[in-house]
Write an enzyme that holds these catalytic residues in place. Structure first.
Site, PDB file in Angstrom:
ATOM      1  N   ARG A   1      -2.288  -4.085  -0.715  1.00  0.00           N
ATOM      2  CA  ARG A   1      -1.553  -2.636  -1.458  1.00  0.00           C
ATOM      3  C   ARG A   1      -0.834  -3.265  -2.415  1.00  0.00           C
ATOM      4  NH1 ARG A   1      -0.328   2.044   1.820  1.00  0.00           N
ATOM      5  NH2 ARG A   1      -1.776   2.031   3.744  1.00  0.00           N
TER       6      ARG A   1
ATOM      7  N   ARG B   1       3.361   1.823  -4.327  1.00  0.00           N
ATOM      8  CA  ARG B   1       4.615   2.542  -4.651  1.00  0.00           C
ATOM      9  C   ARG B   1       5.865   1.678  -5.200  1.00  0.00           C
ATOM     10  NH1 ARG B   1       4.991   6.568   0.502  1.00  0.00           N
ATOM     11  NH2 ARG B   1       3.799   4.634   1.342  1.00  0.00           N
TER      12      ARG B   1
ATOM     13  N   ARG C   1       1.719   8.060 -10.927  1.00  0.00           N
ATOM     14  CA  ARG C   1       1.754   9.058  -9.620  1.00  0.00           C
ATOM     15  C   ARG C   1       2.487  10.210  -9.818  1.00  0.00           C
ATOM     16  NH1 ARG C   1       2.076  11.381  -5.764  1.00  0.00           N
ATOM     17  NH2 ARG C   1       2.147  10.903  -3.555  1.00  0.00           N
TER      18      ARG C   1
ATOM     19  N   ASP D   1      -8.563   4.782  -1.107  1.00  0.00           N
ATOM     20  CA  ASP D   1      -7.755   4.854   0.219  1.00  0.00           C
ATOM     21  C   ASP D   1      -9.060   4.877   1.210  1.00  0.00           C
ATOM     22  OD1 ASP D   1      -4.999   5.199   1.516  1.00  0.00           O
ATOM     23  OD2 ASP D   1      -6.314   6.193   2.897  1.00  0.00           O
TER      24      ASP D   1
ATOM     25  N   TYR E   1      -7.755   7.745  13.037  1.00  0.00           N
ATOM     26  CA  TYR E   1      -7.088   9.063  11.994  1.00  0.00           C
ATOM     27  C   TYR E   1      -7.797  10.426  12.516  1.00  0.00           C
ATOM     28  CZ  TYR E   1      -4.263   5.682   9.488  1.00  0.00           C
ATOM     29  OH  TYR E   1      -3.333   4.541   9.116  1.00  0.00           O
TER      30      TYR E   1
HETATM   31  O1  1CP Z   1      -3.667  -1.976  -3.751  1.00  0.00           O
HETATM   32  C1  1CP Z   1      -4.653  -1.634  -3.024  1.00  0.00           C
HETATM   33  O2  1CP Z   1      -4.313  -2.413  -1.794  1.00  0.00           O
HETATM   34  C2  1CP Z   1      -5.454  -0.710  -2.799  1.00  0.00           C
HETATM   35  C3  1CP Z   1      -5.025   0.671  -2.553  1.00  0.00           C
HETATM   36  C4  1CP Z   1      -5.238   0.904  -1.179  1.00  0.00           C
HETATM   37  C5  1CP Z   1      -5.718   0.433   0.217  1.00  0.00           C
HETATM   38  C6  1CP Z   1      -6.395  -0.920   0.300  1.00  0.00           C
HETATM   39  C7  1CP Z   1      -4.270   2.096  -0.445  1.00  0.00           C
HETATM   40  C8  1CP Z   1      -3.542   2.940  -1.358  1.00  0.00           C
HETATM   41  N1  1CP Z   1      -4.439   2.381   0.906  1.00  0.00           N
HETATM   42  C9  1CP Z   1      -5.554   1.198   1.301  1.00  0.00           C
HETATM   43  C10 1CP Z   1      -5.775   1.100   2.609  1.00  0.00           C
HETATM   44  C11 1CP Z   1      -5.275   1.789   3.650  1.00  0.00           C
HETATM   45  N2  1CP Z   1      -4.801   3.352   3.744  1.00  0.00           N
HETATM   46  C12 1CP Z   1      -5.236   1.563   5.054  1.00  0.00           C
HETATM   47  C13 1CP Z   1      -5.674   0.012   5.462  1.00  0.00           C
HETATM   48  C14 1CP Z   1      -4.624  -0.921   4.876  1.00  0.00           C
HETATM   49  C15 1CP Z   1      -3.257  -1.008   5.824  1.00  0.00           C
HETATM   50  O3  1CP Z   1      -3.005  -0.855   7.134  1.00  0.00           O
HETATM   51  O4  1CP Z   1      -2.295  -0.731   5.201  1.00  0.00           O
HETATM   52  C16 1CP Z   1      -4.697   2.558   5.886  1.00  0.00           C
HETATM   53  C17 1CP Z   1      -4.291   2.166   7.240  1.00  0.00           C
HETATM   54  C18 1CP Z   1      -4.469   3.745   5.111  1.00  0.00           C
HETATM   55  C19 1CP Z   1      -4.216   4.953   5.420  1.00  0.00           C
HETATM   56  C20 1CP Z   1      -3.113   5.354   4.796  1.00  0.00           C
HETATM   57  N3  1CP Z   1      -2.941   5.659   3.241  1.00  0.00           N
HETATM   58  C21 1CP Z   1      -1.703   5.740   5.003  1.00  0.00           C
HETATM   59  C22 1CP Z   1      -0.995   5.766   6.581  1.00  0.00           C
HETATM   60  C23 1CP Z   1      -0.674   4.626   6.860  1.00  0.00           C
HETATM   61  C24 1CP Z   1      -0.477   4.822   8.521  1.00  0.00           C
HETATM   62  O5  1CP Z   1       0.635   4.307   9.001  1.00  0.00           O
HETATM   63  O6  1CP Z   1      -1.116   5.423   9.210  1.00  0.00           O
HETATM   64  C25 1CP Z   1      -0.981   6.183   4.201  1.00  0.00           C
HETATM   65  C26 1CP Z   1       0.507   6.530   3.836  1.00  0.00           C
HETATM   66  C27 1CP Z   1      -1.864   6.098   3.145  1.00  0.00           C
HETATM   67  C28 1CP Z   1      -1.463   6.444   1.383  1.00  0.00           C
HETATM   68  C29 1CP Z   1      -1.554   5.449   0.392  1.00  0.00           C
HETATM   69  N4  1CP Z   1      -2.653   4.657   0.134  1.00  0.00           N
HETATM   70  C30 1CP Z   1      -2.637   4.033  -0.808  1.00  0.00           C
HETATM   71  C31 1CP Z   1      -1.360   4.203  -1.420  1.00  0.00           C
HETATM   72  C32 1CP Z   1      -0.703   3.552  -2.763  1.00  0.00           C
HETATM   73  C33 1CP Z   1      -0.681   5.056  -0.620  1.00  0.00           C
HETATM   74  C34 1CP Z   1       0.735   5.866  -0.832  1.00  0.00           C
HETATM   75  C35 1CP Z   1       0.339   7.084  -1.554  1.00  0.00           C
HETATM   76  C36 1CP Z   1       1.487   7.425  -2.476  1.00  0.00           C
HETATM   77  O7  1CP Z   1       1.268   7.205  -3.855  1.00  0.00           O
HETATM   78  O8  1CP Z   1       2.495   8.320  -2.131  1.00  0.00           O
END
Ligand code: 1CP
Length: 340
Positions: A23, A27, A36, A72, A147
């Site tokens: 990540r 944010r 964003r 994502d 999910y």
């Molecule tokens: O920089 C990076 O790593 C690339 C971007 C990236 C990646 C690899 C994002 C952007 N998401 C992910 C993978 C991802 N998404 C995972 C696997 C990794 C992990 O466990 O963190 C998962 C579970 C998600 C699902 C997801 N996406 C959630 C839910 C998490 C949960 O607790 O259930 C959420 C809130 C997101 C949104 C998201 N994805 C990425 C960002 C920057 C954001 C925030 C969105 C925003 O700007 O509001």
């Protein structure tokens, strides 16, 4: 081209330990927030020009040794036919859950080039800009399935486990469909130019080892076997996976991702001839500078015997982390791991 990350994944000698962080685009960065501010998260994921911009931000700001495609894991679920929305503060929401045969039948195995063209375009554009390797990724099938079944994030995974235990054939059929979609998606990413591929299994750690073996691991093995032909490093990260390390080592991955709950030296002994990636507690980024550097030094020392070590956090960087602390961590890894 800085290929230190790829060399470490392959277990080759490197001048220092490479670092990227899960990540790393997101944010906690004001630069991300600015981009964003003008678009929703899903719109952002579908705009290659903006995805390129935010992917490059942490690489340019901190000198990361690898970039990870901005996208994502749930983008692929949407392409499979599950209507997806992201609610501010609540995370992802699927309007239609998958809990029966009709729900499963609504899902399809998409043509990745045709239905997620923005992902492949982002990869092609990034390869023209980057001086470090580009990591492509997908969710592992078990994590994606949670999910779809729950309809979003969950803490107890009641519906997921209910399906596993009371309708295992349906669960396996869902896993097989996600697996087929993921293979097509990651093969398309490899053809577009991704130089390493990571499977994120964020929720595998909720499974008993016997259930991991029955319901999750075979699908990871199938995906990684189908990617072998591209000759790229393959990374498997099972969050909360310290109890599954020996099993994860049979996934077919070249690199095993580690969360912070296990000592990295112990993990290395348990995964055998594999490189490892990890494993600083994301909240350790809150430590004062000297303590943070000392903590990083400990991990580097404990990882000395690794076949290869890619430094990372044990999970994604938290959104309230001061960016300056990320800079301290990256510089510390680079300085403290120098080999003459
Ligand atoms: O920089 C990076 O790593 C690339 C971007 C990236 C990646 C690899 C994002 C952007 N998401 C992910 C993978 C991802 N998404 C995972 C696997 C990794 C992990 O466990 O963190 C998962 C579970 C998600 C699902 C997801 N996406 C959630 C839910 C998490 C949960 O607790 O259930 C959420 C809130 C997101 C949104 C998201 N994805 C990425 C960002 C920057 C954001 C925030 C969105 C925003 O700007 O509001």
């Amino acid at each position: 081209m800085n290929d230190t990350f790829l060399r470490a994944c392959r277990g080759e000698k490197t001048a220092y330990t490479p670092i990227w962080i899960m990540r790393q685009a997101g944010r906690y960065l004001p630069e991300y927030q600015r981009v964003r501010g003008g678009v929703s998260f899903l719109e952002l994921c579908k705009r290659p020009d903006l995805c390129v911009e935010v992917t490059l931000q942490p690489v340019d700001l901190f000198g990361m040794d690898a970039a990870i495609l901005f996208s994502d894991i749930l983008i692929l679920m949407e392409a499979m036919g599950a209507p997806l929305d992201f609610h501010e503060g609540r995370g992802p929401v699927f309007a239609e859950t998958v809990r029966n045969q009709a729900g499963l039948d609504r899902l399809r195995v998409p043509d990745a080039e045709a239905e997620t063209p923005f992902v492949m375009e982002t990869i092609r554009l990034l390869r023209r800009e980057l001086q470090v390797p580009l990591i492509g990724f997908a969710g592992a099938p078990f994590t994606c399935a949670t999910y779809l079944i729950e309809g979003g994030s969950s803490k107890v995974f009641w519906e997921t486990k209910k399906m596993m235990y009371t309708a295992p054939e349906l669960f396996h059929a869902l896993m097989a469909k996600i697996t087929a979609a993921t293979i097509g998606y990651l093969q398309a990413q490899a053809r577009a130019g991704a130089q390493a591929l990571q499977l994120f299994d964020s929720w595998a750690g909720i499974l008993a080892p016997v259930d991991f073996v029955e319901f999750a691991l075979p699908y990871v093995q199938e995906i990684l076997a189908a990617l072998r032909q591209f000759n790229l490093p393959l990374i498997y990260f099972a969050n909360n996976g310290a109890t599954l390390l020996e099993l994860s080592a049979t996934s077919g991955a070249d690199v095993i991702g580690l969360d912070w709950r296990v000592n990295i030296g112990e993990a290395i002994r348990r995964v055998g001839e594999r490189a490892v990636q990890g494993n600083l507690d994301p909240f350790a980024l809150l430590l004062p500078r000297d303590q943070l550097r000392a903590r990083i030094g400990r991990i580097l020392a404990d990882a000395r015997e690794a076949r290869g070590h890619v430094f990372n956090l044990g999970h994604g960087v938290h959104q309230f982390t001061p960016p300056e602390q990320v800079r301290i961590a990256v510089d510390a890894v680079h300085e403290l791991s120098q080999r003459s």
